[in-house]
Enzyme design. Sequence first.
Site, mmCIF file in Angstrom:
data_model
loop_
_atom_site.group_PDB
_atom_site.id
_atom_site.type_symbol
_atom_site.label_atom_id
_atom_site.label_comp_id
_atom_site.label_asym_id
_atom_site.label_seq_id
_atom_site.Cartn_x
_atom_site.Cartn_y
_atom_site.Cartn_z
ATOM 1 N N GLU A 186 78.671 13.966 113.567
ATOM 2 C CA GLU A 186 79.618 13.175 112.765
ATOM 3 C C GLU A 186 81.010 13.809 112.758
ATOM 4 O OE1 GLU A 186 76.758 13.260 109.470
ATOM 5 O OE2 GLU A 186 77.030 11.100 109.300
ATOM 6 N N GLU A 217 68.638 12.852 111.292
ATOM 7 C CA GLU A 217 68.376 12.754 109.843
ATOM 8 C C GLU A 217 67.042 12.091 109.514
ATOM 9 O OE1 GLU A 217 71.294 12.230 111.260
ATOM 10 O OE2 GLU A 217 72.863 13.197 110.076
ATOM 11 N N ALA A 250 74.736 19.198 108.606
ATOM 12 C CA ALA A 250 74.993 19.613 107.230
ATOM 13 C C ALA A 250 74.001 20.714 106.900
ATOM 14 C CB ALA A 250 74.787 18.421 106.303
ATOM 15 N N GLY A 267 75.537 16.157 110.803
ATOM 16 C CA GLY A 267 76.941 16.304 110.404
ATOM 17 C C GLY A 267 77.814 16.878 111.505
HETATM 18 N N1 COA Z 1 71.163 23.591 107.960
HETATM 19 C C1 COA Z 1 70.866 24.837 107.546
HETATM 20 N N2 COA Z 1 70.463 25.810 108.385
HETATM 21 C C2 COA Z 1 70.356 25.513 109.687
HETATM 22 C C3 COA Z 1 70.645 24.232 110.194
HETATM 23 C C4 COA Z 1 71.069 23.235 109.269
HETATM 24 N N3 COA Z 1 71.397 22.002 109.648
HETATM 25 N N4 COA Z 1 70.424 24.222 111.531
HETATM 26 C C5 COA Z 1 70.030 25.471 111.852
HETATM 27 N N5 COA Z 1 69.975 26.256 110.758
HETATM 28 C C6 COA Z 1 69.594 27.660 110.649
HETATM 29 C C7 COA Z 1 68.085 27.851 110.776
HETATM 30 O O1 COA Z 1 67.461 27.613 109.516
HETATM 31 C C8 COA Z 1 68.029 29.289 111.211
HETATM 32 O O2 COA Z 1 68.251 30.110 110.084
HETATM 33 P P1 COA Z 1 67.286 31.417 109.818
HETATM 34 O O3 COA Z 1 67.490 32.273 111.060
HETATM 35 O O4 COA Z 1 67.861 32.020 108.583
HETATM 36 O O5 COA Z 1 65.912 30.882 109.692
HETATM 37 C C9 COA Z 1 69.244 29.430 112.107
HETATM 38 O O6 COA Z 1 70.117 28.374 111.755
HETATM 39 C C10 COA Z 1 68.917 29.296 113.595
HETATM 40 O O7 COA Z 1 68.246 28.053 113.796
HETATM 41 P P2 COA Z 1 66.816 27.904 114.516
HETATM 42 O O8 COA Z 1 66.172 26.652 114.001
HETATM 43 O O9 COA Z 1 66.031 29.175 114.383
HETATM 44 O O10 COA Z 1 67.277 27.720 116.028
HETATM 45 P P3 COA Z 1 66.466 26.995 117.188
HETATM 46 O O11 COA Z 1 67.169 27.335 118.454
HETATM 47 O O12 COA Z 1 65.005 27.279 117.097
HETATM 48 O O13 COA Z 1 66.659 25.415 116.901
HETATM 49 C C11 COA Z 1 67.891 23.434 116.309
HETATM 50 C C12 COA Z 1 67.920 24.824 116.981
HETATM 51 C C13 COA Z 1 69.336 22.924 116.265
HETATM 52 C C14 COA Z 1 67.036 22.454 117.142
HETATM 53 C C15 COA Z 1 67.301 23.556 114.894
HETATM 54 O O14 COA Z 1 67.997 24.601 114.197
HETATM 55 C C16 COA Z 1 67.422 22.315 114.037
HETATM 56 O O15 COA Z 1 66.664 21.381 114.243
HETATM 57 N N6 COA Z 1 68.365 22.287 113.071
HETATM 58 C C17 COA Z 1 68.525 21.210 112.144
HETATM 59 C C18 COA Z 1 69.197 20.033 112.807
HETATM 60 C C19 COA Z 1 69.314 18.886 111.832
HETATM 61 O O16 COA Z 1 68.342 18.298 111.407
HETATM 62 N N7 COA Z 1 70.555 18.550 111.495
HETATM 63 C C20 COA Z 1 70.833 17.455 110.610
HETATM 64 C C21 COA Z 1 70.929 17.908 109.220
HETATM 65 S S1 COA Z 1 71.186 16.546 108.128
#
Ligand code: COA
Length: 259
Positions: free
Chosen positions: A114, A134, A66, A111
């Site tokens: 999910e 989460e 999400a 999400g």
């Molecule tokens: N919501 C909003 N933005 C998200 C996102 C999310 N769930 N997941 C990734 N992004 C965005 C990042 O903020 C980043 O944006 P920016 O370039 O404007 O800063 C962009 O996507 C790229 O992500 P980044 O974190 O730089 O990539 P990465 O390769 O370093 O890491 C992940 C990849 C998937 C490990 C990491 O993005 C992450 O942990 N995301 C969240 C996962 C999460 O907790 N999901 C559950 C949400 S309830």
Amino acid sequence: MNAQTLLAILDNGILTIMINRPEKLNALNKDVFSDLNKALDEIENNPEIKSVIITGAGSKAFVAGADISEFGGLNREEAMALAKKGQDTFARIENSSKPVVAAVNGFALGGGCELAMSCHFRVAAENAKFGQPEVNLGLIPGYGGTQRLVQLIGKGKAMELLMSAHMIDANEAKQLGLVNYVTTPETLLEHTRKILEIINSKAPLAVAGCIKSANAVFNETKDGYALEIEEFGNAFATEDMKEGIAAFLEKRKAVFTGK
Ligand code: COA
């Protein structure tokens, strides 16, 4: 049917929906949910669509969750409404009478996991990663993850993944029964299409009856065995059942019309 956050291509009865926010790893914001619901209307109403693939744009993510940027400042009631909206959308996917398959091409987190779990089954590229992170945010899954993860991989392993935020790769997901196949990233969509081409050659009402009956296993308000009897009976009232039986007896390939 292209929308702001989705790319959709209909080819030979298979609608491929690509969640298209690659710069945010296809995170699910309000617009994606609104577009997904419009796509689900189209899937229900357009007879040219026989089955659906859901995948993510870009090479890195299916859906990384999400959209966390929409969480700030929500109160309890607003958060509950958000979860309800997500659950309702994913229930529409799960209960679609047409097969919906997730082609998981990278991160399927929160999400995203999910969403993949709400599809009827999953095919993963070898770079796919699944998880419910989460708890890292002080949250729990809200779009059905606590329920479907237990249904799909069993309570013990699901509890571990939910509580630890541990991510698993495609091969472990296959061992756990979360995905049916692991492919290369290049062959993911082709492999998924091949499975759907086989399914699309079967009687659509019978396929829909299988979906409905199998879903009843996890619906406490329904008696799955009774529903199966009903669906079995309904099949006898279809032209496709007559065609299927006749084709078998005449040693030819059945031509189904969905009637
Ligand atoms: N919501 C909003 N933005 C998200 C996102 C999310 N769930 N997941 C990734 N992004 C965005 C990042 O903020 C980043 O944006 P920016 O370039 O404007 O800063 C962009 O996507 C790229 O992500 P980044 O974190 O730089 O990539 P990465 O390769 O370093 O890491 C992940 C990849 C998937 C490990 C990491 O993005 C992450 O942990 N995301 C969240 C996962 C999460 O907790 N999901 C559950 C949400 S309830």
